[in-house]
Design a protein around this motif. Structure first.
Motif, PDB file in Angstrom:
ATOM      1  N   SER A 184       0.744  -1.015  -0.134  1.00  0.00           N
ATOM      2  CA  SER A 184      -0.006   0.002  -0.176  1.00  0.00           C
ATOM      3  C   SER A 184       0.381   1.606   0.394  1.00  0.00           C
ATOM      4  CB  SER A 184      -0.815  -0.218   1.350  1.00  0.00           C
ATOM      5  OG  SER A 184      -1.302  -1.200   1.273  1.00  0.00           O
ATOM      6  N   ALA A 185       1.869   1.311   0.800  1.00  0.00           N
ATOM      7  CA  ALA A 185       2.822   1.904   0.978  1.00  0.00           C
ATOM      8  C   ALA A 185       3.651   3.007  -0.772  1.00  0.00           C
ATOM      9  CB  ALA A 185       3.979   2.264   2.467  1.00  0.00           C
ATOM     10  N   VAL A 186       4.254   1.752  -1.365  1.00  0.00           N
ATOM     11  CA  VAL A 186       4.580   1.964  -2.466  1.00  0.00           C
ATOM     12  C   VAL A 186       3.346   2.158  -3.268  1.00  0.00           C
ATOM     13  CG1 VAL A 186       5.918   0.561  -4.269  1.00  0.00           C
ATOM     14  CG2 VAL A 186       6.046   0.295  -2.143  1.00  0.00           C
ATOM     15  N   SER A 187       2.023   1.733  -3.688  1.00  0.00           N
ATOM     16  CA  SER A 187       1.257   2.100  -4.321  1.00  0.00           C
ATOM     17  C   SER A 187       1.528   3.708  -4.209  1.00  0.00           C
ATOM     18  CB  SER A 187       0.103   1.405  -4.079  1.00  0.00           C
ATOM     19  OG  SER A 187       0.298   0.250  -4.573  1.00  0.00           O
ATOM     20  N   ALA A 188       0.836   4.118  -2.958  1.00  0.00           N
ATOM     21  CA  ALA A 188       0.668   5.284  -2.941  1.00  0.00           C
ATOM     22  C   ALA A 188       1.724   6.312  -2.577  1.00  0.00           C
ATOM     23  CB  ALA A 188       0.091   5.763  -1.442  1.00  0.00           C
ATOM     24  N   ALA A 189       3.091   6.115  -2.960  1.00  0.00           N
ATOM     25  CA  ALA A 189       3.915   6.928  -3.264  1.00  0.00           C
ATOM     26  C   ALA A 189       3.693   6.733  -5.137  1.00  0.00           C
ATOM     27  CB  ALA A 189       4.864   6.184  -2.951  1.00  0.00           C
ATOM     28  N   ALA A 190       3.720   5.504  -5.396  1.00  0.00           N
ATOM     29  CA  ALA A 190       3.551   5.727  -7.298  1.00  0.00           C
ATOM     30  C   ALA A 190       3.251   6.502  -7.778  1.00  0.00           C
ATOM     31  CB  ALA A 190       3.204   4.346  -7.514  1.00  0.00           C
ATOM     32  N   CYS A 191       1.506   6.491  -6.595  1.00  0.00           N
ATOM     33  CA  CYS A 191       0.374   7.846  -7.359  1.00  0.00           C
ATOM     34  C   CYS A 191       0.739   9.375  -7.387  1.00  0.00           C
ATOM     35  CB  CYS A 191      -0.914   7.626  -6.705  1.00  0.00           C
ATOM     36  SG  CYS A 191      -1.025   5.393  -6.911  1.00  0.00           S
ATOM     37  N   THR A 192       1.831   9.600  -5.152  1.00  0.00           N
ATOM     38  CA  THR A 192       1.915  11.365  -5.541  1.00  0.00           C
ATOM     39  C   THR A 192       3.095  11.159  -6.977  1.00  0.00           C
ATOM     40  OG1 THR A 192       1.870   9.793  -3.469  1.00  0.00           O
ATOM     41  CG2 THR A 192       3.042  12.010  -3.623  1.00  0.00           C
ATOM     42  N   VAL A 193       3.931  10.241  -6.959  1.00  0.00           N
ATOM     43  CA  VAL A 193       5.277  11.184  -7.550  1.00  0.00           C
ATOM     44  C   VAL A 193       4.470  11.210  -8.451  1.00  0.00           C
ATOM     45  CG1 VAL A 193       7.438  10.294  -8.754  1.00  0.00           C
ATOM     46  CG2 VAL A 193       6.659   8.914  -6.563  1.00  0.00           C
ATOM     47  N   ALA A 194       3.151  10.615  -9.284  1.00  0.00           N
ATOM     48  CA  ALA A 194       2.771  10.692 -10.582  1.00  0.00           C
ATOM     49  C   ALA A 194       2.225  11.695 -10.608  1.00  0.00           C
ATOM     50  CB  ALA A 194       1.801   9.376 -11.242  1.00  0.00           C
ATOM     51  N   LEU A 195       1.389  11.501  -9.218  1.00  0.00           N
ATOM     52  CA  LEU A 195       0.695  13.270  -9.457  1.00  0.00           C
ATOM     53  C   LEU A 195       1.482  14.789  -9.596  1.00  0.00           C
ATOM     54  CD1 LEU A 195      -2.445  14.709  -9.482  1.00  0.00           C
ATOM     55  CD2 LEU A 195      -2.042  14.252  -6.703  1.00  0.00           C
ATOM     56  N   ALA A 196       2.541  14.107  -8.725  1.00  0.00           N
ATOM     57  CA  ALA A 196       3.034  15.507  -8.836  1.00  0.00           C
ATOM     58  C   ALA A 196       3.873  16.071 -10.626  1.00  0.00           C
ATOM     59  CB  ALA A 196       4.087  15.183  -7.403  1.00  0.00           C
ATOM     60  N   ARG A 197       4.522  14.929 -10.866  1.00  0.00           N
ATOM     61  CA  ARG A 197       5.323  14.305 -12.043  1.00  0.00           C
ATOM     62  C   ARG A 197       4.197  15.302 -13.046  1.00  0.00           C
ATOM     63  NH1 ARG A 197       7.974  10.261 -15.713  1.00  0.00           N
ATOM     64  NH2 ARG A 197       8.615  11.457 -17.389  1.00  0.00           N
ATOM     65  N   VAL A 198       2.445  15.077 -12.964  1.00  0.00           N
ATOM     66  CA  VAL A 198       1.377  15.799 -13.993  1.00  0.00           C
ATOM     67  C   VAL A 198       1.180  17.173 -13.410  1.00  0.00           C
ATOM     68  CG1 VAL A 198      -0.963  15.371 -14.156  1.00  0.00           C
ATOM     69  CG2 VAL A 198       0.535  13.667 -14.112  1.00  0.00           C
ATOM     70  N   GLY A 226      -1.144  20.362   2.952  1.00  0.00           N
ATOM     71  CA  GLY A 226      -0.314  19.119   2.689  1.00  0.00           C
ATOM     72  C   GLY A 226      -0.676  17.940   3.449  1.00  0.00           C
ATOM     73  N   ALA A 227      -0.361  18.814   4.869  1.00  0.00           N
ATOM     74  CA  ALA A 227      -0.856  17.463   6.467  1.00  0.00           C
ATOM     75  C   ALA A 227      -2.442  16.926   5.638  1.00  0.00           C
ATOM     76  CB  ALA A 227      -1.193  18.083   7.338  1.00  0.00           C
ATOM     77  N   PHE A 228      -3.468  17.199   5.267  1.00  0.00           N
ATOM     78  CA  PHE A 228      -4.494  16.727   4.701  1.00  0.00           C
ATOM     79  C   PHE A 228      -3.671  15.835   4.370  1.00  0.00           C
ATOM     80  CE2 PHE A 228      -7.475  20.017   6.659  1.00  0.00           C
ATOM     81  CZ  PHE A 228      -8.437  19.001   7.394  1.00  0.00           C
ATOM     82  N   GLU A 229      -3.491  15.708   2.668  1.00  0.00           N
ATOM     83  CA  GLU A 229      -3.435  14.479   1.835  1.00  0.00           C
ATOM     84  C   GLU A 229      -2.325  13.984   2.654  1.00  0.00           C
ATOM     85  OE1 GLU A 229      -3.720  15.058  -1.339  1.00  0.00           O
ATOM     86  OE2 GLU A 229      -4.685  16.464  -1.235  1.00  0.00           O
ATOM     87  N   VAL A 230      -1.944  14.096   3.335  1.00  0.00           N
ATOM     88  CA  VAL A 230      -1.073  13.032   3.669  1.00  0.00           C
ATOM     89  C   VAL A 230      -1.438  11.747   4.987  1.00  0.00           C
ATOM     90  CG1 VAL A 230       1.017  12.409   6.138  1.00  0.00           C
ATOM     91  CG2 VAL A 230       1.136  14.007   4.743  1.00  0.00           C
ATOM     92  N   LEU A 231      -2.864  12.743   5.405  1.00  0.00           N
ATOM     93  CA  LEU A 231      -3.920  12.388   5.866  1.00  0.00           C
ATOM     94  C   LEU A 231      -4.666  11.228   5.494  1.00  0.00           C
ATOM     95  CD1 LEU A 231      -5.440  11.429   8.899  1.00  0.00           C
ATOM     96  CD2 LEU A 231      -6.673  13.896   8.273  1.00  0.00           C
ATOM     97  N   VAL A 233      -3.557   9.638   2.693  1.00  0.00           N
ATOM     98  CA  VAL A 233      -2.704   8.508   1.854  1.00  0.00           C
ATOM     99  C   VAL A 233      -2.343   7.679   2.971  1.00  0.00           C
ATOM    100  CG1 VAL A 233       0.163   7.868   1.732  1.00  0.00           C
ATOM    101  CG2 VAL A 233      -1.307  10.227   0.611  1.00  0.00           C
ATOM    102  N   TRP A 234      -2.232   8.637   5.130  1.00  0.00           N
ATOM    103  CA  TRP A 234      -2.537   7.578   6.012  1.00  0.00           C
ATOM    104  C   TRP A 234      -3.697   6.782   5.755  1.00  0.00           C
ATOM    105  CZ3 TRP A 234      -1.668   9.673  11.182  1.00  0.00           C
ATOM    106  CH2 TRP A 234      -1.610   8.654  12.451  1.00  0.00           C
ATOM    107  N   TYR A 235      -4.455   7.222   5.588  1.00  0.00           N
ATOM    108  CA  TYR A 235      -5.959   6.508   6.001  1.00  0.00           C
ATOM    109  C   TYR A 235      -5.793   5.457   4.731  1.00  0.00           C
ATOM    110  CZ  TYR A 235     -11.128   5.364   4.382  1.00  0.00           C
ATOM    111  OH  TYR A 235     -12.485   5.385   4.363  1.00  0.00           O
ATOM    112  N   TRP A 236      -5.657   5.625   3.635  1.00  0.00           N
ATOM    113  CA  TRP A 236      -5.612   4.205   2.466  1.00  0.00           C
ATOM    114  C   TRP A 236      -4.469   3.436   2.888  1.00  0.00           C
ATOM    115  CZ3 TRP A 236      -3.393   5.340  -2.635  1.00  0.00           C
ATOM    116  CH2 TRP A 236      -3.054   4.421  -3.708  1.00  0.00           C
TER     117      TRP A 236
END
Length: 274
Positions: A184-198, A226-231, A233-236
């Protein structure tokens, strides 16, 4: 002393007084008023059992008197008791008595009273019960009575609700299995990187500039977003919905104040006052 003796004598006299029946008689008639059977009742021996058809009528007459004087009296309570010896069911029907002690009871099988107990092929034992405040109570066994068997009452629509029902057994689906936290953490990181790149590519195409993004008035608001975004991700990854709502409610308070400060600072910059 004489007064007390007179009261004792009166009490003894009242206690000695008893009730008796005079001229008890029954008559059975058909629906066309034809007399089927009529006789005088004996208080010492029951007659042959009486039988009523579905349209017959039983009439019972008698007079209640004092056994000593033979004067007609009206008891405080007069009842006919219908008793089924086999089932133990009984019914009580009050009888009206005149002040002179005369009483008349009528049982029409076309309109039987609700006090008649449920019947089968067994006879009902009919007895007369007399109750009085000034006389000794009395009970007379009159006769045995055969009447048509009761019809089975129609079942009430809610009848089944008043009986013991089978135990309710629930079958639950197996709990949904979540993937391991690492995946789950790897998937969240991959989505975050892809969203940042977009976002970076979009900003480069549109040319959006935020020169005051890292100013002291804007950074707290940006950090809280940013804290809301982290929350999320943490929920996921690990949190449950109740925890997310709790932490989100706590974060919302400083975010509101930081957002108001950021909007005020932005308005000042656009007005050229800073």
């Amino acid at each position: 002393m004489i007064w007390q003796f007179s009261w004792l004598l009166l009490a003894a006299t009242v206690q000695a007084a008893s009730l008796s029946l005079q001229s008890p008689r029954f008559t059975i008639s058909a629906s066309d008023a034809t007399q089927l059977r009529s006789d005088t009742l004996s208080l010492t021996k029951k007659p042959e059992p009486l039988t009523l058809g579905a349209t017959d009528t039983l009439k019972l007459t008698f007079q209640i008197t004092e056994s000593d004087e033979g004067k007609g009296v009206q008891p405080h309570q007069t009842f006919l008791r219908f008793y089924d010896k086999e089932s133990g069911e009984e019914g009580i029907q009050p009888v009206r008595v005149t002040p002179g002690g005369k009483a008349k009871f009528e049982l029409n099988m076309m309109r039987p009273p609700a006090s008649i107990p449920p019947t089968t092929h067994n006879p009902l034992e009919v007895s007369l019960i007399l109750g009085s405040f000034v006389h000794a109570p009395a009970q007379y066994d009159l006769f045995d009575l055969y009447i048509p068997a009761s019809q089975t009452p129609a079942e009430h629509p809610d009848e089944a609700s008043f009986h013991v029902l089978p135990a309710i057994k629930h079958t639950f689906r197996p709990e949904q299995k979540s993937p391991p936290q690492f995946i789950s953490a790897v998937s969240a990181a991959a989505c975050t990187v892809a969203l940042a790149r977009v976002n970076r590519i979009g900003w480069s195409k549109i040319g959006v500039r935020v020169p005051k993004l890292f100013s002291l008035s804007i950074v707290p608001f940006t950090a809280l977003l940013g804290a809301f975004e982290v929350l999320l991700v943490w929920y996921w990854v690990d949190l449950k919905l109740g925890q997310v709502l709790l932490y989100g409610g706590i974060l919302a308070i400083p975010t509101v104040f930081a957002g108001k400060q950021a909007l005020y600072a932005t308005g000042e910059w656009r007005a050229g006052r800073k």
